[in-house]
Structures are given as C-alpha cells and as structure tokens.
Design an enzyme around this catalytic site. Structure first.
Site, PDB file in Angstrom:
ATOM      1  N   GLY A  46      -2.526  -3.228  12.221  1.00  0.00           N
ATOM      2  CA  GLY A  46      -4.066  -2.583  12.385  1.00  0.00           C
ATOM      3  C   GLY A  46      -4.858  -2.994  11.326  1.00  0.00           C
ATOM      4  CD  GLN A  51      -7.546  -1.526   6.295  1.00  0.00           C
ATOM      5  OE1 GLN A  51      -7.451  -1.514   7.548  1.00  0.00           O
ATOM      6  NE2 GLN A  51      -6.393  -1.622   5.479  1.00  0.00           N
ATOM      7  CB  CYS A  93      -2.431   0.781   3.889  1.00  0.00           C
ATOM      8  SG  CYS A  93      -4.164   0.606   3.948  1.00  0.00           S
ATOM      9  CG  LEU A  94      -2.889  -5.181   6.153  1.00  0.00           C
ATOM     10  CD1 LEU A  94      -3.749  -5.946   6.999  1.00  0.00           C
ATOM     11  CD2 LEU A  94      -1.774  -5.918   5.469  1.00  0.00           C
ATOM     12  CG  HIS A 137      -2.942   3.898   8.566  1.00  0.00           C
ATOM     13  ND1 HIS A 137      -2.014   4.224   7.476  1.00  0.00           N
ATOM     14  CD2 HIS A 137      -3.835   3.184   8.407  1.00  0.00           C
ATOM     15  CE1 HIS A 137      -2.286   3.246   6.645  1.00  0.00           C
ATOM     16  NE2 HIS A 137      -3.479   2.654   7.026  1.00  0.00           N
ATOM     17  CD  GLU A 138      -5.514   0.648  10.880  1.00  0.00           C
ATOM     18  OE1 GLU A 138      -6.502   0.491  10.099  1.00  0.00           O
ATOM     19  OE2 GLU A 138      -4.432   0.354  10.430  1.00  0.00           O
ATOM     20  CG  HIS A 141      -8.554   2.761   7.094  1.00  0.00           C
ATOM     21  ND1 HIS A 141      -8.726   2.626   5.458  1.00  0.00           N
ATOM     22  CD2 HIS A 141      -7.416   2.179   7.235  1.00  0.00           C
ATOM     23  CE1 HIS A 141      -7.409   2.242   5.108  1.00  0.00           C
ATOM     24  NE2 HIS A 141      -6.589   1.777   6.208  1.00  0.00           N
TER      25      HIS A 141
HETATM   26 ZN    ZN Z   1      -4.979   1.035   6.158  1.00  0.00          ZN
END
Ligand code: ZN
Length: 184
Positions: A46, A51, A93-94, A137-138, A141
């Site tokens: 995701g 991000q 997480c990226l 999670h997303e 953000h």
């Molecule tokens: Zn993340």
C-alpha cells in the site's frame, strides 16, 4: 506516469493531516498512477499520497497474494465506518526502510470511500487479513499517524529505529489503545 521518491520518517509531509479530494480530476488520476508506479517499484502492499509528499486523502492498495489474488484498489476520502476485534501483527512501512514493529489493529473493518472513477463504495475486510491491516495503516497516513504510534513495545521499537538511522519515537504521538490491546 512516474516513480516518485518515498519520503522517510522525519520528513514533514508524513505528519501533516491530508485534505479531502473534491473531484477526481486529471491531477488526481495522475497522482493515483504515480502511487501505483511507486508502490510496485518498491514492492509495497500500500502507499498513501503523503508518502510521496502530496497531502491529499488518497491511498492505493494491492494486497494480492498467490493464494488470494485481488484487484488493486484506490481509496479516496476513505472513512472506517465500523471496526471490531483486535489482532497483533508485525508491520513495516515504505517510509521506514528496514524497520518493523509489532502493532495492534482492528480485526474486522468496514470502510467507505470513493474509487478512481468517482464512485462511492463500501467494503468489508475481515479476520485481520493483510488487506484489513493495510487499509488501517494507509488510512492512518492521511491523518499523519504512523505505524510506530501504535507500537506494542516502545523500547524495542526505539532500538529498531536507532539501528536503521531513523529519528526516535515521538512520545506525544503514542496512541493509548488499552481497549484494543485488552482484546488481544
Ligand atoms: Zn506506511
């Protein structure tokens, strides 16, 4: 479209609340393609607009696995309208390269959002699946919340961040989730 640079923990956009999208304009369609291109380039499940430095309420998910193939999904202005149960899992997480931590999430959720065609949809994600956890999670953000804010072991997470040369935990941001944790 384009592979964008993924912001790392410590960069401002990750902590900024994102704004609602009013129309799925060309700008939004381009953003969605950039999100997919960037997510796939980094083998992510995701990716949320903040991000890549865009503080708009958009994220993309591809929780497909060999055992459970699924279509990639777009969530614009998402709202989690129902949530229940609790499940513990290790998340990454990226925006936190190489850093993983145990977090607790709701097991079952119902989410309402707009898709890439401007259509509103409601969907359920149950049983603490990758999809259910990824949506939570997303969605976080978009409010400037990061997975480490949910961490189960603050000291262990602090060590992991340090080892990966990432800034330390922002203790004011740690979430009080006693109700959720007590259900584990
Ligand atoms: Zn993340």
């Amino acid at each position: 479209m384009a592979i964008k640079r993924v912001l790392h923990y410590g960069e401002e956009s990750l902590r900024k609340p994102s704004k609602e999208v009013h129309k799925v304009s060309k700008k939004i369609s381009d953003l969605i393609r950039d999100l997919f291109d960037t997510m796939y380039a980094q083998n992510g499940v995701g990716l949320a607009a903040p991000q890549i430095g865009v503080n708009l309420r958009v994220f993309v998910v591809d929780a497909s696995t060999k055992e459970n193939p699924m279509d990639p999904m777009v969530f614009i202005n998402p709202k989690i309208i129902k949530k229940s149960g609790a499940v513990k899992s290790t998340e990454g997480c990226l925006s936190f390269p190489e850093a993983y931590s145990d977090v607790v999430r709701y097991k079952d959720i119902m989410v309402k959002a707009t898709n890439e065609h401007g259509k509103t949809f409601v969907m359920e994600a149950k049983d603490g699946t990758l999809l259910a956890r990824c949506i939570q999670h997303e969605n976080d953000h978009l409010d400037g919340i990061l997975f480490i804010d949910h961490c189960l072991n603050r000291f262990e997470t602090e060590e992991i961040l340090k080892k990966n040369n990432l800034p330390s935990i922002d203790t004011d941001r740690l979430l009080d989730e006693e109700d959720l944790k007590s259900q584990l």
